[in-house]
Design an enzyme around this catalytic site. Structure first.
Site, PDB file in Angstrom:
ATOM      1  N   SER A   1       0.807  -1.223   0.000  1.00 17.09           N
ATOM      2  CA  SER A   1       0.000   0.000   0.000  1.00 17.09           C
ATOM      3  C   SER A   1       0.840   1.273   0.000  1.00 17.09           C
ATOM      4  CB  SER A   1      -0.937   0.011   1.209  1.00 17.09           C
ATOM      5  OG  SER A   1      -0.203   0.164   2.407  1.00 17.09           O
TER       6      SER A   1
ATOM      7  N   LYS B   1       0.591   4.467   6.913  1.00 22.66           N
ATOM      8  CA  LYS B   1      -0.014   5.289   5.864  1.00 22.66           C
ATOM      9  C   LYS B   1       0.563   6.695   5.952  1.00 22.66           C
ATOM     10  CE  LYS B   1      -3.039   2.021   4.818  1.00 22.66           C
ATOM     11  NZ  LYS B   1      -2.884   1.231   3.572  1.00 22.66           N
TER      12      LYS B   1
END
Length: 319
Positions: A76, A156
């Protein structure tokens, strides 16, 4: 008459004589040295458990309060952080001190505990055993850094903070915060995908004390967009943040710092009209003239004041 020469012959020593008669009393003999070796070995094994316990306690304290190494298990955050099938997953050093004195800001790459819904839809592969005893040892190993961290830890990038409104601009095909398009050079598009494949979202106003998170591999990241059905609309509480990802420590070929480019700062500068960008310069130039004029007037008066000082002192002496 013969000279008297001091004798160099050894004097009779009762102790030496007794020792010779008894066989040997040399303190440096093999019997004494072997005894010392046995004492050293015994001392080491008595101290060894204490050394191990001290090392584990120090490791636990360092990882709890200062820093910890995390394995990146998913793609990701490609290409910023590598984590994918068939590649060597990055190990990153996470700083746990910075956010004790400040809050995460836009552009920061952070590791955080996923809210409950994130755990149910995790991109991490869970590896905890169903056996409570085995799971206890797994948690212990994780605490001291010799086991895998909890699978609900995520990494993230912070895109927006509390009070800001974030959304997808379908026309510009970019993320927009508070009406301004972001500058995101870190975004990675997998082959065959691009911004046209991004599913529109928002607008979402981030609650106070929360963060809007997105992955750099924009089309392959289960981030805040995938959890907008939550009460907090996919945002993550600041209190869930574990720390800031600072450095890639493994593999050696990937040693480098982790960038924290602020997409909002650059976007604001790019989005401002040219005449607005020149306002600070114009104010500076306009303000420089009166400052220079005042400075010249002061310098012109200083020599006169200095010249008057001796005259005034002379008058005082005459009085």
């Amino acid at each position: 008459m013969a000279d008297v020469v001091p004798s160099t012959a050894p004097q009779d020593d009762p102790d030496r004589t007794a020792g010779a008669a008894g066989g040997s009393s040399d303190p440096g003999g093999s019997g004494s040295s072997s005894g010392e070796r046995r004492k050293k070995k015994g001392s080491f094994w008595r101290e060894f458990p204490l050394l191990v316990l001290t090392a584990l306690v120090l490791t636990f304290l360092i990882q709890t309060f200062l820093a910890r190494v995390y394995v990146i298990p998913s793609q990701s955050m490609e290409q910023t952080l590598h984590g994918c099938g068939g590649c060597t997953n990055d190990r990153v050093l996470v700083d746990k001190v910075t956010y004790r004195f400040s809050d995460p800001g836009p552009g920061d790459v952070v590791v955080f505990k996923g809210p409950d819904s994130w755990g149910r839809n995790s991109e991490f592969a869970g590896s905890r055993s169903s056996n409570p005893v085995v799971r206890w040892f797994q948690d212990l190993g994780s605490a001291v850094g010799i086991g895998q961290p909890d699978e609900r830890d995520f990494v993230k990038r912070v895109i927006a903070v509390g009070g800001q409104t974030v959304e997808w601009d379908a026309e510009a095909k970019k993320v927009k915060v508070d009406g301004k398009l972001l500058d995101e050079p870190y975004i990675h598009w997998e082959e065959g995908t691009g911004p046209e494949n991004v599913e529109p979202f928002g607008p979402v106003t981030v609650p106070a004390g929360h963060l809007w998170m997105m992955g750099d591999n924009r089309n392959f990241s289960a981030d805040s967009r995938a959890h907008m059905q939550d009460d907090a609309q996919g945002t993550v509480p600041v209190d869930n943040v574990i720390g800031k990802a600072r450095v890639i420590v493994l593999p050696p070929s990937r040693w480098q710092g982790i960038g924290d480019h602020n997409p909002q700062a650059q976007a604001s500068a790019l989005g401002a009209p040219v005449w607005q960008a020149g306002i600070p310069l114009g104010i500076g130039v306009a303000g420089a003239f009166p400052v220079l004029w005042i400075g010249r007037r002061l310098r012109a008066r200083l020599p006169i004041q200095r010249a008057r000082l001796p005259i005034q002192r002379g008058r005082r002496d005459q009085e």
